[in-house]
Design a protein around this motif. Structure first.
Motif, PDB file in Angstrom:
ATOM      1  N   VAL A 256       5.002  51.697  -4.271  1.00  0.00           N
ATOM      2  CA  VAL A 256       5.959  50.748  -3.766  1.00  0.00           C
ATOM      3  C   VAL A 256       6.885  51.612  -5.252  1.00  0.00           C
ATOM      4  O   VAL A 256       6.243  51.493  -6.096  1.00  0.00           O
ATOM      5  N   GLU A 257       8.335  51.502  -5.581  1.00  0.00           N
ATOM      6  CA  GLU A 257       8.924  51.848  -6.504  1.00  0.00           C
ATOM      7  C   GLU A 257      10.038  51.361  -6.677  1.00  0.00           C
ATOM      8  O   GLU A 257      10.602  50.392  -5.758  1.00  0.00           O
ATOM      9  N   PHE A 258       9.968  51.079  -8.293  1.00  0.00           N
ATOM     10  CA  PHE A 258      10.400  49.560  -8.737  1.00  0.00           C
ATOM     11  C   PHE A 258      11.953  50.022  -9.891  1.00  0.00           C
ATOM     12  O   PHE A 258      11.500  51.482 -10.740  1.00  0.00           O
ATOM     13  N   ASP A 259      12.981  49.591 -10.531  1.00  0.00           N
ATOM     14  CA  ASP A 259      13.198  49.308 -11.543  1.00  0.00           C
ATOM     15  C   ASP A 259      12.552  48.129 -11.762  1.00  0.00           C
ATOM     16  O   ASP A 259      11.972  47.396 -11.587  1.00  0.00           O
ATOM     17  N   HIS A 260      12.492  48.340 -14.030  1.00  0.00           N
ATOM     18  CA  HIS A 260      12.296  47.835 -14.304  1.00  0.00           C
ATOM     19  C   HIS A 260      13.484  46.785 -15.411  1.00  0.00           C
ATOM     20  O   HIS A 260      13.819  47.559 -16.649  1.00  0.00           O
ATOM     21  N   ASP A 261      13.349  46.291 -14.592  1.00  0.00           N
ATOM     22  CA  ASP A 261      14.955  44.873 -15.646  1.00  0.00           C
ATOM     23  C   ASP A 261      14.349  43.846 -16.698  1.00  0.00           C
ATOM     24  O   ASP A 261      13.422  43.278 -15.599  1.00  0.00           O
ATOM     25  N   GLY A 262      15.000  44.296 -17.873  1.00  0.00           N
ATOM     26  CA  GLY A 262      14.205  43.493 -18.251  1.00  0.00           C
ATOM     27  C   GLY A 262      15.536  42.004 -18.569  1.00  0.00           C
ATOM     28  O   GLY A 262      14.595  40.932 -19.583  1.00  0.00           O
ATOM     29  N   ASN A 263      15.902  41.752 -18.169  1.00  0.00           N
ATOM     30  CA  ASN A 263      16.917  41.163 -17.789  1.00  0.00           C
ATOM     31  C   ASN A 263      15.558  39.504 -16.974  1.00  0.00           C
ATOM     32  O   ASN A 263      15.668  39.741 -15.398  1.00  0.00           O
ATOM     33  N   ILE A 264      16.523  38.236 -17.232  1.00  0.00           N
ATOM     34  CA  ILE A 264      15.651  37.124 -16.632  1.00  0.00           C
ATOM     35  C   ILE A 264      16.807  36.036 -16.761  1.00  0.00           C
ATOM     36  O   ILE A 264      16.656  35.736 -17.432  1.00  0.00           O
ATOM     37  N   ASN A 265      16.635  35.100 -15.699  1.00  0.00           N
ATOM     38  CA  ASN A 265      17.045  33.803 -15.627  1.00  0.00           C
ATOM     39  C   ASN A 265      16.008  32.537 -15.816  1.00  0.00           C
ATOM     40  O   ASN A 265      15.436  33.535 -15.433  1.00  0.00           O
ATOM     41  N   GLN A 266      16.590  31.575 -15.759  1.00  0.00           N
ATOM     42  CA  GLN A 266      15.969  30.617 -15.330  1.00  0.00           C
ATOM     43  C   GLN A 266      15.221  30.708 -14.086  1.00  0.00           C
ATOM     44  O   GLN A 266      13.934  30.050 -13.721  1.00  0.00           O
ATOM     45  N   ASN A 324      10.488  37.746 -23.545  1.00  0.00           N
ATOM     46  CA  ASN A 324       9.773  38.225 -23.369  1.00  0.00           C
ATOM     47  C   ASN A 324       9.347  39.097 -22.161  1.00  0.00           C
ATOM     48  O   ASN A 324       9.139  39.723 -21.916  1.00  0.00           O
ATOM     49  N   ALA A 325       8.287  38.165 -22.528  1.00  0.00           N
ATOM     50  CA  ALA A 325       6.945  37.446 -21.653  1.00  0.00           C
ATOM     51  C   ALA A 325       7.262  38.057 -20.007  1.00  0.00           C
ATOM     52  O   ALA A 325       6.849  38.362 -19.057  1.00  0.00           O
ATOM     53  N   TYR A 326       7.969  37.036 -19.988  1.00  0.00           N
ATOM     54  CA  TYR A 326       8.871  36.989 -18.474  1.00  0.00           C
ATOM     55  C   TYR A 326       9.247  38.864 -18.090  1.00  0.00           C
ATOM     56  O   TYR A 326       9.121  38.467 -16.819  1.00  0.00           O
ATOM     57  N   SER A 327      10.096  38.491 -18.809  1.00  0.00           N
ATOM     58  CA  SER A 327      10.894  39.668 -18.350  1.00  0.00           C
ATOM     59  C   SER A 327       9.891  41.025 -18.088  1.00  0.00           C
ATOM     60  O   SER A 327       9.934  42.098 -17.131  1.00  0.00           O
ATOM     61  N   SER A 328       8.693  41.099 -19.164  1.00  0.00           N
ATOM     62  CA  SER A 328       7.757  42.471 -18.413  1.00  0.00           C
ATOM     63  C   SER A 328       7.118  42.050 -17.634  1.00  0.00           C
ATOM     64  O   SER A 328       7.128  42.900 -16.754  1.00  0.00           O
ATOM     65  N   ALA A 329       6.746  41.392 -17.152  1.00  0.00           N
ATOM     66  CA  ALA A 329       5.776  40.384 -16.182  1.00  0.00           C
ATOM     67  C   ALA A 329       6.893  40.517 -14.659  1.00  0.00           C
ATOM     68  O   ALA A 329       5.835  40.983 -13.611  1.00  0.00           O
ATOM     69  N   LYS A 330       7.918  40.280 -14.952  1.00  0.00           N
ATOM     70  CA  LYS A 330       9.166  39.860 -13.694  1.00  0.00           C
ATOM     71  C   LYS A 330       8.880  41.503 -12.886  1.00  0.00           C
ATOM     72  O   LYS A 330       8.654  40.849 -11.574  1.00  0.00           O
ATOM     73  N   SER A 331       9.126  42.242 -13.134  1.00  0.00           N
ATOM     74  CA  SER A 331       9.395  43.909 -12.329  1.00  0.00           C
ATOM     75  C   SER A 331       7.468  44.162 -12.061  1.00  0.00           C
ATOM     76  O   SER A 331       7.585  44.331 -11.022  1.00  0.00           O
ATOM     77  N   LEU A 332       6.968  44.101 -12.355  1.00  0.00           N
ATOM     78  CA  LEU A 332       5.932  44.468 -12.168  1.00  0.00           C
ATOM     79  C   LEU A 332       5.104  43.083 -10.684  1.00  0.00           C
ATOM     80  O   LEU A 332       4.607  43.910 -10.287  1.00  0.00           O
ATOM     81  N   VAL A 333       4.677  42.249 -11.455  1.00  0.00           N
ATOM     82  CA  VAL A 333       4.494  41.095 -10.896  1.00  0.00           C
ATOM     83  C   VAL A 333       5.299  41.075  -9.212  1.00  0.00           C
ATOM     84  O   VAL A 333       4.469  41.213  -7.955  1.00  0.00           O
ATOM     85  N   LYS A 334       6.752  41.381  -8.940  1.00  0.00           N
ATOM     86  CA  LYS A 334       7.666  41.498  -7.991  1.00  0.00           C
ATOM     87  C   LYS A 334       7.107  43.025  -6.766  1.00  0.00           C
ATOM     88  O   LYS A 334       7.109  43.329  -5.739  1.00  0.00           O
ATOM     89  N   ALA A 335       6.731  44.395  -8.032  1.00  0.00           N
ATOM     90  CA  ALA A 335       5.797  45.287  -7.673  1.00  0.00           C
ATOM     91  C   ALA A 335       5.105  45.340  -7.100  1.00  0.00           C
ATOM     92  O   ALA A 335       4.360  45.909  -5.565  1.00  0.00           O
ATOM     93  N   MET A 336       4.227  44.014  -7.216  1.00  0.00           N
ATOM     94  CA  MET A 336       2.897  43.898  -6.802  1.00  0.00           C
ATOM     95  C   MET A 336       2.532  43.452  -5.862  1.00  0.00           C
ATOM     96  O   MET A 336       2.059  43.506  -4.683  1.00  0.00           O
ATOM     97  N   GLN A 337       3.941  41.839  -5.495  1.00  0.00           N
ATOM     98  CA  GLN A 337       4.209  41.910  -4.049  1.00  0.00           C
ATOM     99  C   GLN A 337       4.113  42.349  -3.265  1.00  0.00           C
ATOM    100  O   GLN A 337       3.844  41.973  -2.371  1.00  0.00           O
ATOM    101  N   ASP A 338       5.590  43.132  -3.726  1.00  0.00           N
ATOM    102  CA  ASP A 338       5.591  44.151  -2.658  1.00  0.00           C
ATOM    103  C   ASP A 338       4.345  44.944  -1.949  1.00  0.00           C
ATOM    104  O   ASP A 338       4.360  45.369  -1.291  1.00  0.00           O
ATOM    105  N   LEU A 339       3.888  45.281  -2.857  1.00  0.00           N
ATOM    106  CA  LEU A 339       2.330  46.506  -2.353  1.00  0.00           C
ATOM    107  C   LEU A 339       1.607  45.918  -1.714  1.00  0.00           C
ATOM    108  O   LEU A 339       0.849  46.235  -0.457  1.00  0.00           O
TER     109      LEU A 339
END
Length: 560
Positions: A256-266, A324-339
């Motif tokens: 899985v290829e993905f970008d790491h975006d530091g932005n996150i909303n509620q 920051n914790a949510y921002s760091s986890a968001k893209s990695l967890v999303k990538a693991m979900q896709d994988l």
């Protein structure tokens, strides 16, 4: 001279009986399972002068030598090769038991297996029935169960046979994609569900074959392998663009290829929080988004006292750290979900990222799989097994494979039904004396009342309906200490007498041949030769009477 005439008459009478016996043999030369008669003679009482008084019949007895066995191709025909008889019971008087070698059987309208005279065949029937079904109310196969899974027999050295028939409803049409909310957590598309069923069906069949080769092994349940990969240890290596997760499971590589975006909303925080379980939230330090103070609330806090200033700073720190914790986890967890979804689409596997790690489970019980080439942005990561695969053995292994298959069918929104008839035939001290019925609807196996009956070479009775072969019984055979003591009752039947003794189990004394019949054991050459011998003896005795009559006429003439 008078005595000579009477002796000649006895000879004529007995030779006539001999001709009658052999004529009866010839008349029954095409009768299935007929056993020829043999007459024996004995000389009559002798006088003191040593002169006999003619001839009499000593006995007319059955000769039970093996008749020729010929193939007929008819599934319901059966022949015995060796000693013994098949057992039949009278319909009118159930206490009347007879024995026969004639195997040209018939299926009666009420489903019972009978001989040509409508006597019920006797044997063993399955002593138990095991049913595994999605719906406990489903206990017999109907048209709803359109897909055949397996129809086979497995047996062990203890004289027990398991007849297994399994069918499902049409899982290919009922399977549908899981709810999109389940993505990342063992998510399955409709096609992947179908592929899982097919893979688990193949595994189940293979394990049944394996059990057949090695039935006498310890009972050990199978266990699926579960492995885990923790990508979170390399989260600091993420870049803003072109990140890549990759893993090889068995011989299949997923990435899985993905970008790491530091932005996150509620809304994104709530989705991530709700997706992860407690261990996943703890791993990434995520708290309930509803407990994170908003920036407006923080900005509106008073700062008139040092305490209020510190309180505002603490609230700001809590918010910043949580974001920051949510921002760091968001893209990695999303990538693991896709994988995870890609792995779950691979037949025989399931995967989830719900724990914050990538967890992979083999659906095929007892099958080991290797995980290799695990990388995050070319950095190697090790996998760990959280549950080792256990292959299992014996019927426990079979049950584990069956349960996995059943669950896969149910995940495809279909129904599973398996019926196993268990027949124990090891007891050689008794003779099976149960009426044999071959109608599936009467037996509660299927709603079909018409099916093909077939008797195997070892006497097992199967009823074939479509792709399924149901074991409904086994023919029993009996033998006697003195077969010649049996009473011929006509219709190819024999009954027990005091001379024959009691019947005993003869299953080890013969071989049952399916699709075959035993011909009469009449030898044409011998029988025709014997008839000519009796004929000549008849003529000779007639001559002795004629000669005695001439002597008598001469003697009477001398007296005159």
């Amino acid at each position: 001279m008078i005595g000579a005439m009477w002796k000649g008459m006895s000879g004529i009478y007995q030779q006539d009986r001999g001709i009658a016996v052999e004529s009866n043999n010839l008349a029954n030369s095409s009768t299935v399972g007929h056993k020829k008669d043999q007459i024996t003679f004995a000389d009559l009482l002798y006088t003191n002068g040593g002169m006999g008084h003619g001839v009499g019949s000593q006995s007319v007895s059955k000769q039970f030598q093996q008749g020729q066995i010929v193939g007929t191709g008819v599934g319901i025909d059966v022949a015995l090769e060796g000693k013994g008889f098949m057992v039949v019971r009278s319909r009118e008087n159930p206490d009347e038991i007879f024995y026969t070698r004639a195997g040209n059987l018939v299926q009666a309208k009420d489903g019972f297996l009978v001989n040509q005279d409508d006597y019920k065949m006797q044997g063993l029937v399955p002593q138990s029935r095991l049913t595994s079904s999605t719906n406990p109310a489903d206990t017999m196969f109907t048209d709803e169960f359109a897909r055949n899974i397996v129809s086979t027999n497995i047996s062990n050295s203890l004289g027990r046979i398991f007849n297994i028939n399994a069918k499902t409803t049409d899982y290919a049409s009922s399977a549908k994609n899981d709810d999109i909310a389940q993505k990342g957590d063992n998510y399955k598309s409709s096609q992947s569900k179908i592929n899982d069923v097919d893979a688990l069906r193949e595994d189940y069949i293979n394990k049944l074959k394996e059990y057949q080769l090695t039935p006498n092994v310890p009972e050990i349940s199978s266990q699926a392998q579960k492995s885990q990969v923790d990508f979170s240890s390399k989260i600091s290596s993420l870049t803003s663009e072109d990140n890549k997760l990759s893993i090889t499971v068995g011989n299949k590589t997923f990435s899985v290829e993905f970008d790491h975006d530091g932005n996150i909303n509620q809304d994104e925080m709530e989705k991530l929080y709700n997706f992860l379980d407690d261990s996943g939230r703890e791993k990434y330090g995520l708290i309930d988004p509803s407990s994170i103070p908003t920036q407006d609330d923080i900005d509106n806090m008073p700062i008139t006292t040092p305490e209020e200033i510190q309180a505002k700073a603490d609230r700001q720190s809590l918010r910043d750290n949580s974001i920051n914790a949510y921002s760091s986890a968001k893209s990695l967890v999303k990538a693991m979900q896709d994988l995870s979804d890609k792995i779950s689409a691979y037949a025989g596997y399931s995967s989830s990222a719900k724990s914050g790690t990538l967890e992979i489970e083999g659906l095929i019980q007892g099958k080991e799989f290797k995980i290799s080439e695990v990388e995050l942005n070319n950095e190697k990561i090790n996998s760990t097994n959280i549950q080792e695969a256990i292959k299992g053995s014996g019927m426990a292994m079979i049950d584990s494979a069956k349960e996995a298959l059943k669950q896969a069918v149910e995940k495809a929104d279909a129904k599973y039904l398996e019926i196993t008839n268990v027949l124990d035939y090891a007891d050689l001290n008794t003779i099976g004396m149960t009426d044999l019925n071959v109608r599936l609807d009467v037996l509660g196996l299927a709603d079909k009342d018409v099916a093909d009956v077939e008797i195997s070479d070892d006497g097992f009775i199967f009823v074939k309906s479509g792709d399924n072969k149901f074991l409904v019984g086994r023919l029993s055979t009996a033998s006697f200490r003195n077969e010649q003591g049996l009473n011929p009752a006509g219709g190819n039947l024999y009954s027990q007498t005091d001379l024959s003794g009691n019947p005993f189990n003869a299953d080890t004394m013969n071989t049952i041949k399916g699709k075959s019949l035993e011909r009469a054991n009449v030898d044409y050459g011998t029988t025709l030769t014997q008839i000519m011998v009796y004929q000549k003896a008849f003529e000779a005795n007639s001559k002795s009477i004629t000669t005695s009559d001439e002597f008598l006429q001469t003697a009477i003439g001398l007296i005159k």
